[in-house]
Design an enzyme around this catalytic site. Structure first.
Site, PDB file in Angstrom:
ATOM      1  N   SER A  16       4.069   7.020   2.585  1.00  0.00           N
ATOM      2  CA  SER A  16       3.702   8.406   2.280  1.00  0.00           C
ATOM      3  C   SER A  16       2.396   8.760   2.963  1.00  0.00           C
ATOM      4  O   SER A  16       1.619   7.889   3.350  1.00  0.00           O
ATOM      5  CB  SER A  16       3.575   8.624   0.759  1.00  0.00           C
ATOM      6  OG  SER A  16       2.454   7.924   0.251  1.00  0.00           O
ATOM      7  N   GLY A  17       2.176  10.059   3.095  1.00  0.00           N
ATOM      8  CA  GLY A  17       0.911  10.558   3.624  1.00  0.00           C
ATOM      9  C   GLY A  17       0.345  11.562   2.649  1.00  0.00           C
ATOM     10  O   GLY A  17       1.057  12.107   1.802  1.00  0.00           O
ATOM     11  N   ARG A  18      -0.955  11.793   2.751  1.00  0.00           N
ATOM     12  CA  ARG A  18      -1.542  12.833   1.903  1.00  0.00           C
ATOM     13  C   ARG A  18      -2.756  13.397   2.597  1.00  0.00           C
ATOM     14  O   ARG A  18      -3.361  12.749   3.465  1.00  0.00           O
ATOM     15  CB  ARG A  18      -1.913  12.310   0.513  1.00  0.00           C
ATOM     16  CG  ARG A  18      -2.969  11.211   0.505  1.00  0.00           C
ATOM     17  CD  ARG A  18      -2.337   9.856   0.307  1.00  0.00           C
ATOM     18  NE  ARG A  18      -3.359   8.821   0.329  1.00  0.00           N
ATOM     19  CZ  ARG A  18      -4.042   8.466  -0.754  1.00  0.00           C
ATOM     20  NH1 ARG A  18      -3.845   9.083  -1.893  1.00  0.00           N
ATOM     21  NH2 ARG A  18      -4.924   7.501  -0.675  1.00  0.00           N
ATOM     22  N   HIS A 235      -8.350   3.180  11.296  1.00  0.00           N
ATOM     23  CA  HIS A 235      -7.513   2.198  10.610  1.00  0.00           C
ATOM     24  C   HIS A 235      -7.846   2.313   9.133  1.00  0.00           C
ATOM     25  O   HIS A 235      -9.015   2.206   8.745  1.00  0.00           O
ATOM     26  CB  HIS A 235      -7.799   0.786  11.126  1.00  0.00           C
ATOM     27  CG  HIS A 235      -6.923  -0.253  10.497  1.00  0.00           C
ATOM     28  ND1 HIS A 235      -7.263  -1.577  10.460  1.00  0.00           N
ATOM     29  CD2 HIS A 235      -5.733  -0.158   9.867  1.00  0.00           C
ATOM     30  CE1 HIS A 235      -6.308  -2.261   9.843  1.00  0.00           C
ATOM     31  NE2 HIS A 235      -5.369  -1.415   9.468  1.00  0.00           N
ATOM     32  N   ASP A 236      -6.842   2.520   8.290  1.00  0.00           N
ATOM     33  CA  ASP A 236      -7.128   2.812   6.885  1.00  0.00           C
ATOM     34  C   ASP A 236      -7.950   1.722   6.205  1.00  0.00           C
ATOM     35  O   ASP A 236      -8.769   2.010   5.324  1.00  0.00           O
ATOM     36  CB  ASP A 236      -5.847   3.118   6.103  1.00  0.00           C
ATOM     37  CG  ASP A 236      -4.754   2.067   6.258  1.00  0.00           C
ATOM     38  OD1 ASP A 236      -5.029   0.970   6.783  1.00  0.00           O
ATOM     39  OD2 ASP A 236      -3.607   2.349   5.854  1.00  0.00           O
ATOM     40  N   THR A 237      -7.794   0.474   6.635  1.00  0.00           N
ATOM     41  CA  THR A 237      -8.593  -0.596   6.027  1.00  0.00           C
ATOM     42  C   THR A 237     -10.063  -0.468   6.416  1.00  0.00           C
ATOM     43  O   THR A 237     -10.954  -0.772   5.616  1.00  0.00           O
ATOM     44  CB  THR A 237      -8.062  -1.979   6.427  1.00  0.00           C
ATOM     45  OG1 THR A 237      -6.662  -2.033   6.177  1.00  0.00           O
ATOM     46  CG2 THR A 237      -8.742  -3.082   5.639  1.00  0.00           C
ATOM     47  N   THR A 258       0.230  -2.636  -1.501  1.00  0.00           N
ATOM     48  CA  THR A 258       1.404  -3.411  -1.100  1.00  0.00           C
ATOM     49  C   THR A 258       0.971  -4.738  -0.493  1.00  0.00           C
ATOM     50  O   THR A 258       1.592  -5.779  -0.704  1.00  0.00           O
ATOM     51  CB  THR A 258       2.244  -2.607  -0.096  1.00  0.00           C
ATOM     52  OG1 THR A 258       2.639  -1.386  -0.728  1.00  0.00           O
ATOM     53  CG2 THR A 258       3.477  -3.377   0.331  1.00  0.00           C
ATOM     54  N   ASN A 295      -4.547 -11.395   5.594  1.00  0.00           N
ATOM     55  CA  ASN A 295      -3.488 -10.594   4.960  1.00  0.00           C
ATOM     56  C   ASN A 295      -2.730 -11.453   3.955  1.00  0.00           C
ATOM     57  O   ASN A 295      -2.269 -12.540   4.297  1.00  0.00           O
ATOM     58  CB  ASN A 295      -2.498 -10.092   6.016  1.00  0.00           C
ATOM     59  CG  ASN A 295      -3.016  -8.893   6.768  1.00  0.00           C
ATOM     60  OD1 ASN A 295      -4.205  -8.644   6.807  1.00  0.00           O
ATOM     61  ND2 ASN A 295      -2.121  -8.148   7.377  1.00  0.00           N
ATOM     62  N   GLY A 401      -5.106   0.486  -4.665  1.00  0.00           N
ATOM     63  CA  GLY A 401      -4.182   0.652  -5.774  1.00  0.00           C
ATOM     64  C   GLY A 401      -4.248  -0.432  -6.820  1.00  0.00           C
ATOM     65  O   GLY A 401      -3.970  -0.182  -8.010  1.00  0.00           O
TER      66      GLY A 401
END
Length: 481
Positions: A16-18, A235-237, A258, A295, A401
């Site tokens: 998903s995106g937001r 990069h989201d991280t 995840t 990871n 999350g």
């Protein structure tokens, strides 16, 4: 100058995106969701592809919903890209990193540049979908032959918004084509593998100006220009780690969701053979930092079980799991056997049976097995990162999350024998917003960003309970199994 400014953070995940709106002042930081939209990969005859036009439409809808903002920034998952022709038009939908085209490609790459040399030059862990392997797989394709520009996903969307092309550094560091010591392209690696680095647009740093919204975008979103677009840790991280609310101490971090990404923030990469063998990666962060991390499979294991059980109430399930005796059975949360979807409860039970441990049978027992196993994997990663980097940590920060899972946070504190500070949940979006705010002079350096987070975000502290001997014993049991 207004004391409070608004920034749109486009935060794109694999499902998903937001578009989030952050309102930032000298002593305030508030985040609200403007728009959320699905990200559904599509399987076509040639393979698995991203619906990047659908994503872009979601971004435009989100900017319209956000209203007046002082800047826009985009972060997303790593490694994937779009190819443009000489006219700047997209040559087909970007390939999904789970597409099978990279099967067996790593061995071909290592025949030219051995894995040890590749790690010493780029510091990146092996993952079959790294951009380097994707480009090697595409070498003979008609599409790559026609391409004149390669843009990573956040840079592609930025180009469509602004007409300006660039390659943001934190995301570029996931391609396995960046030297983490020079923070520039690894020219020797690219040359040996026949990869044309001129395909990439010039490198940008987080905080650099990336253009302004095109007139057509302003018209479609109803925004009044000029609206600048700012390069963030795309990069989201990288954005999530920038939003760790540390206050000067040496810390370890776990970005949970995840996946769990567990490690340290360093001043220099660790490029030893021992580090490669332990599968740690050196990705670039803000202000010359290195994200030294591993990871781990993460809450994927629990998400798949919950799906198999018909979506029971998660809160009740976690309460029941807390009553199950600790560490009866553990599995290797990094085992590739758990990577694929389907039959997750049965596969976890089978792994316990095969290793001679008690077999968890009920949802509560399987959930406890998963959370104990994740805490054990967190412990191992944090422990090994400190040893390999020669840097100690006094506290572990959990963002993302997994902060909603109090049992996992407490078990991680117990396993690591260190205090855990949990929060914020929306770390990637907050890091995105704060880099924009810093670029526009509203907040100070990275330490100043983190102090603002500490003052404004809801954080929960978990103290370790009991000794770590039982966790050491479980780790040894897992190693023997």
């Amino acid at each position: 100058m207004s004391a409070v400014k608004s920034y749109a953070a486009v935060d794109l995940g694999a499902s998903s995106g937001r578009v989030m709106v952050g309102r930032v002042g000298p002593d305030s930081l508030e985040l609200t969701e403007a728009h959320r939209f699905p990200n559904r990969p599509v399987r076509v005859p040639e393979g698995l592809r991203w619906d990047v036009l659908g994503l872009y439409a979601g971004v435009l809808d989100g900017l319209k919903a956000a209203g007046a903002v002082d800047s826009v920034g985009i972060d997303s998952w790593a490694v994937d890209y779009g190819l443009l022709d000489a006219d700047g038009a997209l040559l087909g939908n970007p390939v999904h990193y789970r597409d099978s085209r990279t099967d067996g490609i790593a061995e071909k790459v290592w025949a030219t540049v051995p894995a040890e040399e590749l790690y010493a030059a780029t510091g990146l862990q092996y993952a079959p979908f790294n951009t380097l392997y994707q480009l090697t797989a595409a070498r003979e394709s008609a599409q790559l032959a026609r391409a004149r520009r390669l843009l990573l996903i956040p840079d592609l969307l930025t180009y469509w918004l602004t007409g300006e092309q660039g390659t943001e550094l934190t995301n570029a560091s996931t391609t396995q084509l960046i030297d983490p010591r020079t923070r520039d392209w690894a020219h020797g690696v690219a040359e040996r593998l026949g990869i044309d680095l001129s395909l990439f647009a010039p490198l940008r740093q987080p905080g650099d100006a990336a253009g302004v919204l095109r007139p057509e975008v302003l018209e479609e979103t109803g925004l009044a220009g000029p609206v600048p677009v700012t390069a963030v840790g795309s990069h989201d991280t990288a954005s999530a780690v920038a939003a760790i609310p540390a206050d000067g101490e040496r810390f370890a971090y776990i970005c949970t969701g995840t996946w769990s990404l567990a490690g340290l923030e360093l001043d220099a990469p660790v490029l030893t053979e021992e580090s490669r063998a332990a599968n740690f990666t050196n990705e670039l962060g803000l202000d010359g930092t290195v994200r030294y991390l591993r990871n781990i499979m993460g809450l994927w294991l629990l998400q798949e079980c919950v799906r198999a059980w018909g979506q029971p109430d998660l809160g009740a399930l976690l309460l029941d799991a807390a009553k199950v005796p600790a560490l009866r059975s553990v599995v290797d949360a990094g085992d590739a056997a758990f990577l694929a979807p389907g039959r997750m409860p049965e596969r976890i039970a089978e792994a316990c049976r095969d290793s001679g441990q008690p077999v968890p049978a009920t949802p509560a027992e399987i959930t406890r097995c998963i959370l104990d196993s994740l805490a054990l994997a967190h412990r191992k990663a944090v422990e090994e990162a400190q040893r390999l980097a020669g840097q100690s940590a006094d506290v572990v920060y959990i963002v993302g999350g997994g902060t909603r899972n109090a049992l996992l946070c407490q078990l991680t504190a117990d396993a690591c024998g260190l205090p855990v500070v949990s929060g914020p949940t929306e770390a990637a979006a907050l890091g995105n917003v704060l880099v924009q705010a810093r670029a526009h002079g509203l907040v100070g350096d990275l330490a100043g960003m983190r102090r603002l987070l500490t003052r404004t975000q809801l954080l929960t502290r978990y103290e370790p309970r009991g000794g770590t001997q039982r966790w050491q014993a479980a780790q040894a049991r897992l190693a023997r199994g």
